[in-house]
Every structure is written in C-alpha cells, then in structure tokens.
Design an enzyme around this catalytic site. Structure first.
Site, mmCIF file in Angstrom:
data_model
loop_
_atom_site.group_PDB
_atom_site.id
_atom_site.type_symbol
_atom_site.label_atom_id
_atom_site.label_comp_id
_atom_site.label_asym_id
_atom_site.label_seq_id
_atom_site.Cartn_x
_atom_site.Cartn_y
_atom_site.Cartn_z
ATOM 1 N N GLY A 12 0.839 -1.194 0.000
ATOM 2 C CA GLY A 12 0.000 0.000 0.000
ATOM 3 C C GLY A 12 0.873 1.242 0.000
ATOM 4 N N GLN A 13 0.252 2.413 -0.028
ATOM 5 C CA GLN A 13 1.097 3.614 -0.146
ATOM 6 C C GLN A 13 1.902 3.904 1.130
ATOM 7 O OE1 GLN A 13 -0.655 7.399 -0.809
ATOM 8 N NE2 GLN A 13 -2.603 6.916 0.195
ATOM 9 N N ASP A 40 -1.716 -12.658 4.487
ATOM 10 C CA ASP A 40 -3.091 -12.156 4.454
ATOM 11 C C ASP A 40 -3.531 -12.032 5.917
ATOM 12 O OD1 ASP A 40 -5.836 -11.905 4.480
ATOM 13 O OD2 ASP A 40 -6.173 -13.328 2.849
ATOM 14 N N ALA A 64 -5.158 -2.669 5.203
ATOM 15 C CA ALA A 64 -6.517 -2.205 5.482
ATOM 16 C C ALA A 64 -7.360 -2.285 4.229
ATOM 17 C CB ALA A 64 -6.489 -0.761 5.995
ATOM 18 N N THR A 105 -8.006 6.223 11.335
ATOM 19 C CA THR A 105 -8.445 7.260 10.416
ATOM 20 C C THR A 105 -9.229 8.394 11.077
ATOM 21 O OG1 THR A 105 -9.919 7.620 8.517
ATOM 22 C CG2 THR A 105 -10.462 5.783 9.933
ATOM 23 N N ASP A 106 -9.169 9.566 10.440
ATOM 24 C CA ASP A 106 -10.003 10.711 10.816
ATOM 25 C C ASP A 106 -11.492 10.395 10.607
ATOM 26 O OD1 ASP A 106 -9.494 10.505 8.064
ATOM 27 O OD2 ASP A 106 -9.690 12.654 7.710
ATOM 28 N N TYR A 129 -16.778 2.392 6.405
ATOM 29 C CA TYR A 129 -15.320 2.335 6.547
ATOM 30 C C TYR A 129 -14.919 2.808 7.953
ATOM 31 C CZ TYR A 129 -10.508 4.110 6.059
ATOM 32 O OH TYR A 129 -9.175 4.405 6.248
ATOM 33 N N LYS A 133 -13.156 0.676 11.014
ATOM 34 C CA LYS A 133 -11.860 1.092 11.579
ATOM 35 C C LYS A 133 -12.000 1.315 13.098
ATOM 36 C CE LYS A 133 -8.438 2.008 9.611
ATOM 37 N NZ LYS A 133 -7.261 1.172 9.248
ATOM 38 N N TRP A 154 -6.299 11.989 5.085
ATOM 39 C CA TRP A 154 -6.038 12.404 3.702
ATOM 40 C C TRP A 154 -4.618 12.032 3.271
ATOM 41 C CZ3 TRP A 154 -8.499 17.856 2.461
ATOM 42 C CH2 TRP A 154 -9.810 17.896 2.927
HETATM 43 N N1 LIG Z 1 -5.533 6.687 2.318
HETATM 44 C C1 LIG Z 1 -5.999 7.588 3.168
HETATM 45 O O1 LIG Z 1 -6.364 8.704 2.783
HETATM 46 C C2 LIG Z 1 -6.078 7.287 4.640
HETATM 47 C C3 LIG Z 1 -6.565 8.265 5.498
HETATM 48 C C4 LIG Z 1 -6.624 7.981 6.864
HETATM 49 C C5 LIG Z 1 -6.189 6.757 7.334
HETATM 50 N N2 LIG Z 1 -5.732 5.811 6.473
HETATM 51 C C6 LIG Z 1 -5.283 4.526 7.009
HETATM 52 O O2 LIG Z 1 -3.897 4.445 6.790
HETATM 53 C C7 LIG Z 1 -3.504 3.084 6.594
HETATM 54 C C8 LIG Z 1 -2.650 2.985 5.336
HETATM 55 O O3 LIG Z 1 -3.443 3.446 4.242
HETATM 56 P P1 LIG Z 1 -2.910 3.436 2.744
HETATM 57 O O4 LIG Z 1 -3.408 4.688 2.115
HETATM 58 O O5 LIG Z 1 -1.474 3.081 2.712
HETATM 59 O O6 LIG Z 1 -3.795 2.226 2.184
HETATM 60 P P2 LIG Z 1 -3.571 1.371 0.866
HETATM 61 O O7 LIG Z 1 -2.649 2.050 -0.066
HETATM 62 O O8 LIG Z 1 -4.946 0.980 0.404
HETATM 63 O O9 LIG Z 1 -2.817 0.103 1.445
HETATM 64 C C9 LIG Z 1 -3.462 -0.908 2.155
HETATM 65 C C10 LIG Z 1 -2.773 -2.201 1.767
HETATM 66 O O10 LIG Z 1 -3.363 -3.262 2.527
HETATM 67 C C11 LIG Z 1 -3.469 -4.359 1.647
HETATM 68 N N3 LIG Z 1 -4.430 -5.336 2.143
HETATM 69 C C12 LIG Z 1 -5.779 -5.367 1.962
HETATM 70 N N4 LIG Z 1 -6.280 -6.466 2.543
HETATM 71 C C13 LIG Z 1 -5.249 -7.134 3.086
HETATM 72 C C14 LIG Z 1 -5.138 -8.349 3.792
HETATM 73 N N5 LIG Z 1 -6.206 -9.118 4.051
HETATM 74 N N6 LIG Z 1 -3.913 -8.748 4.217
HETATM 75 C C15 LIG Z 1 -2.818 -8.009 3.959
HETATM 76 N N7 LIG Z 1 -2.848 -6.853 3.266
HETATM 77 C C16 LIG Z 1 -4.067 -6.419 2.844
HETATM 78 C C17 LIG Z 1 -3.905 -3.739 0.335
HETATM 79 O O11 LIG Z 1 -3.751 -4.643 -0.719
HETATM 80 P P3 LIG Z 1 -4.770 -4.543 -1.979
HETATM 81 O O12 LIG Z 1 -4.712 -3.110 -2.441
HETATM 82 O O13 LIG Z 1 -4.221 -5.537 -2.927
HETATM 83 O O14 LIG Z 1 -6.129 -4.900 -1.437
HETATM 84 C C18 LIG Z 1 -2.960 -2.552 0.281
HETATM 85 O O15 LIG Z 1 -1.728 -2.935 -0.291
HETATM 86 C C19 LIG Z 1 -4.800 2.287 6.577
HETATM 87 O O16 LIG Z 1 -5.000 1.722 7.846
HETATM 88 C C20 LIG Z 1 -5.868 3.318 6.316
HETATM 89 O O17 LIG Z 1 -7.107 2.935 6.879
HETATM 90 C C21 LIG Z 1 -5.664 6.053 5.135
#
Ligand SMILES: NC(=O)c1ccc[n+]([C@@H]2O[C@H](COP(=O)([O-])OP(=O)(O)OC[C@H]3O[C@@H](n4cnc5c(N)ncnc54)[C@H](OP(=O)(O)O)[C@@H]3O)[C@@H](O)[C@H]2O)c1
Length: 287
Positions: A12-13, A40, A64, A105-106, A129, A133, A154
């Site tokens: 993920g990012q 997983d 996530a 998350t916010d 969502y 969370k 964000w």
């Molecule tokens: N993005 C935002 O704006 C934001 C804002 C606030 C909080 N957050 C939180 O910050 C954290 C990181 O977010 P991010 O933006 O990096 O998210 P992301 O890019 O969607 O990365 C999440 C990663 O988790 C993987 N994943 C999904 N199901 C899984 C499983 N069962 N086992 C192992 N890996 C799994 C996804 O794989 P696939 O893509 O292949 O499913 C993806 O690579 C998360 O907890 C998110 O809730 C994000």
C-alpha cells in the site's frame, strides 16, 4: 541492538513509503515487509506462523480495506480486514509480546465539531469504513496495553493512487476538474507519517495509546487542488462544487488536533503545503 519490525500491507502507499525510507535506518531497524500475497491478515494461522518465527519487537499494521465507497457494499470484507483481522493481530501481538503500531483514520469522527478533533473526542463514524476502523481500534484497546493507534487523514504519497497524485496527473493532461470545497481536513504525507512511526520505534516510546498525526494546517479538497495546480504552468481550471455523488458520507470536518504528537516529538510538524510540494517535486522528476 537492532529492532525487528514487521510491516503488514507493505504494498500500500504507507507501506511502500516505509520501505523507501527503511534503507536510511538499516543499522538500527530490521524491517520485514509483508503484503497480501505472503501475509493475508485475515488468515489467523498465517499471522501466527509469521510471528512464531519472527521475534519481532513491533508490528506496524498498514494493511486495510481503504476504499471508503466500496466499504458500503462490501461491508463483510471491510469488517474482516479492518476489524476482525486487527483483533487477531492484537491477540497475536499479546501472545508473542510484540508492540502494535496500528493506523486508523479521521473518518472515525462524524465531522460535526467545528474545531480540530482531539484523541479524547467521541468517535462516531458516519460511514461503514469509519465504523469498521473504529471496531478495529476498540479490539486493540481491549486486548493490548502496548499499542499505538495512529489516526491520520487524507494520506498521499508518490506511490499507488491518491488524490494528490491523481489531480497532479489530470492537471498535467489538461483535464478540467470539479472538486468539492465543503469538507475541511488536513492532507498528510505518508513520508511524514512513516518518520513518526520510526520515531516511536527508535525512541522506544512507552507512552502508549492513541495519537492524531497529520501535517499542520487545514484546507478543503478544492484548495488542495488549487495548491497542486500552482506547480503546473497554464494549469486547466478547477471548479469548486458543494456535493458529489458517492455511496459513503464523508465528515464535513475531519481536522485532527496534533498537539499530543508535537509534545511527544518536541517539535512542530511540517505544514501540509510544504509536504505536498515535496511529493509533487518527486512526482515531477519521475513522470
Ligand atoms: N488513504 C488515506 O487517505 C487514509 C486516510 C486515513 C487513514 N488511512 C489509514 O492508513 C492506513 C494505510 O493506508 P494506505 O493509504 O497506505 O492504504 P492502501 O494504499 O490501500 O494500502 C493498504 C494495503 O493493505 C493491503 N491489504 C488489503 N487487505 C489485506 C489483507 N487481508 N492482508 C494483507 N494486506 C491487505 C492492500 O492490498 P490490496 O490493495 O491488494 O487490497 C494494500 O496494499 C490504513 O489503515 C488506512 O485505513 C488512510
């Protein structure tokens, strides 16, 4: 002593950003990066197997279900990843004496507050969502003492897809954009958040609990779009809109109060504008 740190969801990012930063800390931290294909987090036995032989000091859970709209219809899957798997991770951390750093998350807040949310404000999510969370957070609090729940907002980075990258690319392509200007929040660079996570490890911080981490300042998606457009000569127009069609409701205000983090780190956090500029510079070199 080198700390051994397991990172889940590393493709993920945020996970990709920690990976990119990790080489700077290779003498102090031995990272083990796992993604959905080799761990997983909904597979309880797989979690146990990785922890049993891993001898980790920390687990950073970046895995996530993050598609806010899809969570409304794929609720079971979102719950399995964001809540039930987090419960299993917490139990496994307890069993193997591993400290859990979990990202939340916010969107656990309803957005009705007119100022920044503190860690003690009542969480009351308005979409699935956010509900999943929050369930994950509550499981951690019930099971563990040695945990950090970091609520952030964000997120963006040069990796994968996110608002900053998408808007930058569309503006470069000359597309005209309509962007919502009725939600307040704070863009947060994965790079800044990754540095905070590493700070917690390297300093063996023992002030466990919930922390709000974002950049400094606040904005709307529209103003963020305008800021991005300043990097593009003759950028196309961005039109502000009040609402957009989406399955999930979003909080009107999800600005996080970061005072607890600033007190812990004994420093100010970067402004959102500075951090966005750095990522755009990176993107402009790569695109
Ligand atoms: N993005 C935002 O704006 C934001 C804002 C606030 C909080 N957050 C939180 O910050 C954290 C990181 O977010 P991010 O933006 O990096 O998210 P992301 O890019 O969607 O990365 C999440 C990663 O988790 C993987 N994943 C999904 N199901 C899984 C499983 N069962 N086992 C192992 N890996 C799994 C996804 O794989 P696939 O893509 O292949 O499913 C993806 O690579 C998360 O907890 C998110 O809730 C994000």
């Amino acid at each position: 002593m080198a700390y051994k740190v397991l990172v889940t969801g590393a493709n993920g990012q945020l996970g990709s950003t920690i990976k990119a930063l990790s080489s700077q800390f290779e003498d102090a931290i031995q990272f083990v990066f796992t993604d959905k294909t080799n761990l997983d987090i909904t597979n309880t036995d797989a979690i146990d197997a990785v922890f049993r032989n891993g001898h980790f000091n920390y687990c950073v859970n970046c895995a996530a279900f993050t598609n806010v709209d899809l969570a409304e219809t794929e609720t079971e899957k979102a719950t399995a990843i964001n809540a039930i798997a987090v419960k299993d991770l917490a139990k496994t951390c307890k069993k193997y004496n591993v400290k859990l750093i979990h990202i939340s998350t916010d969107y656990v807040f309803d957005g009705a507050k007119t100022s920044a949310y503190t860690e003690t404000d009542l969480a009351s999510p308005i979409n699935t969502y956010g509900q999943t969370k929050l369930l994950g957070e509550n499981h951690i609090k019930q099971i563990l003492n040695d945990y950090f729940i970091i609520r952030t907002s964000w997120l963006y980075s040069k990796f994968n897809q996110n608002f900053v990258k998408t808007v930058y690319q569309k503006l470069l392509n000359g597309e005209q954009l309509k962007i919502i200007d009725s939600q307040q929040g704070t863009p947060t660079s994965c790079w800044d958040l990754a540095e905070f996570i590493i700070f917690l490890v390297l300093n063996e911080v023992e002030a466990f609990g919930t922390y709000h981490f974002s950049a400094e300042g606040q904005t709307t998606w529209y103003d963020l779009g305008l800021h991005i457009s300043k990097h593009i000569p003759k950028a196309s127009n961005i039109i502000p809109i009040k609402t957009f069609e989406s399955k999930a409701k979003r909080p009107r205000n999800s600005v996080l109060n970061t005072e607890k983090v600033r007190m812990l780190m004994k420093k100010n956090l970067p402004t959102w504008q500075n951090s966005v500029d750095k990522v755009i510079l990176d993107l402009s070199r790569e695109l």
